[in-house]
Design an enzyme around this catalytic site. Structure first.
Site, PDB file in Angstrom:
ATOM      1  CB  SER A 384       3.485  -7.343  -8.379  1.00  0.00           C
ATOM      2  OG  SER A 384       3.916  -6.892  -7.119  1.00  0.00           O
ATOM      3  NE  ARG A 385      10.531  -5.672 -11.882  1.00  0.00           N
ATOM      4  CZ  ARG A 385      11.479  -5.302 -12.720  1.00  0.00           C
ATOM      5  NH1 ARG A 385      12.726  -5.549 -12.445  1.00  0.00           N
ATOM      6  NH2 ARG A 385      11.173  -4.670 -13.830  1.00  0.00           N
TER       7      ARG A 385
END
Lengths: 532, 73
Positions: A384-385
């Site tokens: 998850s950036r």
């Protein structure tokens, strides 16, 4: 003068819908004379064309000199169409719905309406098709505003960075791949692996989160959509959800438009400052529907026969999911697109396209699924950036080292077969890893609130599960949560309130877990040296 | 050469047609006139020039009324 906006869809009511509307019509029949006063007749010049040819869902029409690209056209009052190809001497119109009854020579007229859907608050709880028309047998939806299907995404200055968490209720995601409001997170995996389950589980968890959910079903079986609706109704999730459905038997044009319709509905609520969650299930079928239309329109094809702008098809859809700053209402749209891979190949054309657009992916692996790990989330390959920027402090505190611990565990897993021949330290890492892994297993329809997740993960990473038997971890968790709710509800409430773990809270938690373990010796392993 | 289609509910008198053709030729140059009779129009006339149409038929107006009434309901 072009015809003013009308809900022409009403002229095509089926007898079922007319029956649903009967009471209202009967009331208004005496008001007919006053309604007639409001009718304005125009004698303007209309732009018309004629059907010249029809093949495979695409109507070729002559005339229509000033039709706009993407405009809705009316084919002799029988059907709507989308003017997609504007050529030198003809217009390519994709028919929406089944093309039976269209004859060569039929008049095609402009409606002046670029693709838009009528939305209002009454759309919550309904099931609609790609044109916003209800298909759940209920009353028609009166439109408050017409939202365009194609729109330029909000600019850079209108946005705000993602910082509010979107709680999915799934431990593996909220702890290690946290999603924030306004993020786009891809759910990718093979067929029948739990992609839709993650989406639905997230919707079920939004009941107290003040989030409106839109579920877009593209190319699915009607039975599946009916089942989904039933599940959402059983859990009272339809009180805050909308389903947009373009099933496998609907025309390619409708399947192509469905995600944009869902997004237009979401943008209606975004403009009001609400947080919206939209799930596209799935974009693989969406790309296939677009490929079908493009090939029929004779547009040049590229890799895997997809048209050249298939990337733009998804990027313009996903870029509109954003978080707006205070000046623009402060709302957000979180998008969870779903992509189905073939044989776990995430380097195929469409998966790589969408991976590069989204802010991270949740990767579901068949091997994990077959080994009994459900949800089959591959923690190593999922990312998850936005990450911990969208995580509550309490969760950060407990889950901080979890990803590392699991990575170390995975490395040593190959030795698990020889566990009796290993040194003490490796055995301990393996035992700890197995238990933490087991804690991540979860029923898809059993979302956990943030505070419940925190206490369970706290117990796992701090070694309170090390003495429990491996095969009873699920039962342990259930009994533990029941215990916490009955005896320590105040603790849970404090975590929910403060959203972080103070030192004294940590102490209280430690005592609570130890006490629970003492109360349940049947779940603990018998020590080899002494008898418990 | 422009194609003009005239749709009316009943046959238009040849004198009127000729006058119309004259006026149209003055505006558009050489034209091809196609006069059709369609009783479903009930009354009035619909003129289609190339890809532009002006609908002054009774049936057309009734359709507009129907649309707008249904929209109000």
């Amino acid at each position: 003068m072009p015809r003013k906006k009308t809900t022409t869809k009403k002229t095509k009511t089926t007898t079922k819908k007319a029956a649903a509307r009967k009471p209202r019509a009967a009331k208004n029949v005496f008001a007919l004379p006053s309604l007639l006063d409001k009718v304005k007749l125009t004698d303007g010049v209309e732009s018309v064309g004629e059907v010249v040819a029809y093949s495979d869902g695409v109507v070729r029409a002559s005339g229509l000199d000033d039709v706009q690209a993407g405009e809705i056209v009316d084919i002799s009052g029988k059907k709507f169409g989308l003017a997609l190809n504007l050529e030198e001497d003809s217009v390519g119109v994709v028919v929406m719905g089944d093309p039976m009854g269209i004859e060569v020579g039929d008049t095609v007229s402009r409606t002046g309406r670029i693709l838009s859907v009528g939305v209002s608050d009454a759309v919550i709880g309904r099931v609609v098709d790609s044109l916003g028309r209800p298909i759940d047998g209920g009353a028609p939806i009166a439109a408050d505003k017409y939202m365009p299907l194609e729109k330029v995404a909000p600019g850079v200055m209108a946005r705000q960075s993602v910082s509010e968490p979107l709680q999915t209720g799934i431990k593996a995601i909220d702890a290690m791949i946290p999603i924030g409001r306004g993020q786009r997170e891809l759910i990718i995996g093979d067929r029948s692996i739990g992609k839709t389950a993650i989406g639905l589980g997230t919707i079920l968890n939004q009941d107290d989160q003040d989030v409106i959910c839109v579920y877009v079903a593209v190319g699915q079986k009607r039975a599946s959509v009916a089942q989904t609706m039933q599940i959402l109704e059983e859990h009272q999730a339809m009180d805050y959800s909308i389903i947009v459905s373009a099933t496998a038997s609907d025309s390619a044009a409708e399947q192509f438009l469905a995600p944009y319709t869902g997004l237009a509905i979401a943008e209606y609520f975004l403009a009001k400052g609400r947080d919206v969650l939209i799930i596209y299930d799935d974009l693989s079928k969406h790309a296939q529907a677009y490929r079908e239309i493009s090939l029929l329109l004779r547009r040049p094809s590229g890799r895997e026969a997809y048209p050249g702008d298939v990337f733009y098809l998804h990027s313009r859809l996903l870029e509109r999911a954003c978080r707006l700053n205070k000046n623009h209402g402060g709302g957000s749209i979180t998008a969870l697109p779903i992509i189905e891979t073939q044989a776990n190949d995430i380097s195929a054309y469409i998966p790589t396209n969408v991976i590069s657009i989204t802010d991270g992916q949740i990767y579901l692996e068949t091997d994990l699924f077959n080994a009994g790990m459900k949800p089959a989330i591959s923690v190593g390959q999922s990312v998850s950036r936005v990450g911990s920027a969208a995580q509550v402090k309490a969760m950060k505190q407990v889950a901080g080292t979890m990803k590392l611990d699991l990575a170390q565990f995975r490395e040593l897993q190959a030795f698990a077969q020889f566990s009796s021949d290993l040194d003490e330290r490796t055995k301990r890492t393996l035992d700890r890893g197995t238990r933490v892994n087991a804690v991540l297993k979860q029923g898809w329809d059993k979302p956990l609130s943030m505070q419940e997740q925190v206490v369970v993960i706290f117990a796992a990473v701090n070694g309170y599960l090390d003495e429990a038997k491996e095969d009873v971890i699920r039962d342990w968790e259930k009994a533990y949560l029941d215990y916490m709710h009955t005896n320590n509800q105040a603790l849970l409430d404090e975590i929910a309130q403060e959203k972080k773990l103070s030192d004294e809270l940590v102490e209280k938690l430690k005592q609570a877990v130890s006490k629970f373990n003492d109360l349940h010796p049947e779940m603990m392993m018998v020590k080899e040296e002494t008898e418990e | 050469m422009k194609k003009i289609t005239l749709i009316s509910a009943s046959k238009i008198e040849p004198k009127t047609l000729a006058a119309f053709k004259k006026a149209a030729t003055k505006k558009y140059g050489e034209i091809e006139l196609d006069a059709q009779v369609n009783e479903a129009m009930i009354g009035g006339v619909k003129v289609i020039v190339g890809s532009k149409a002006i609908d002054m038929t009774v049936a057309g107006r009734l359709a507009q009324v129907k649309e707008q009434l249904l929209a109000q309901l």
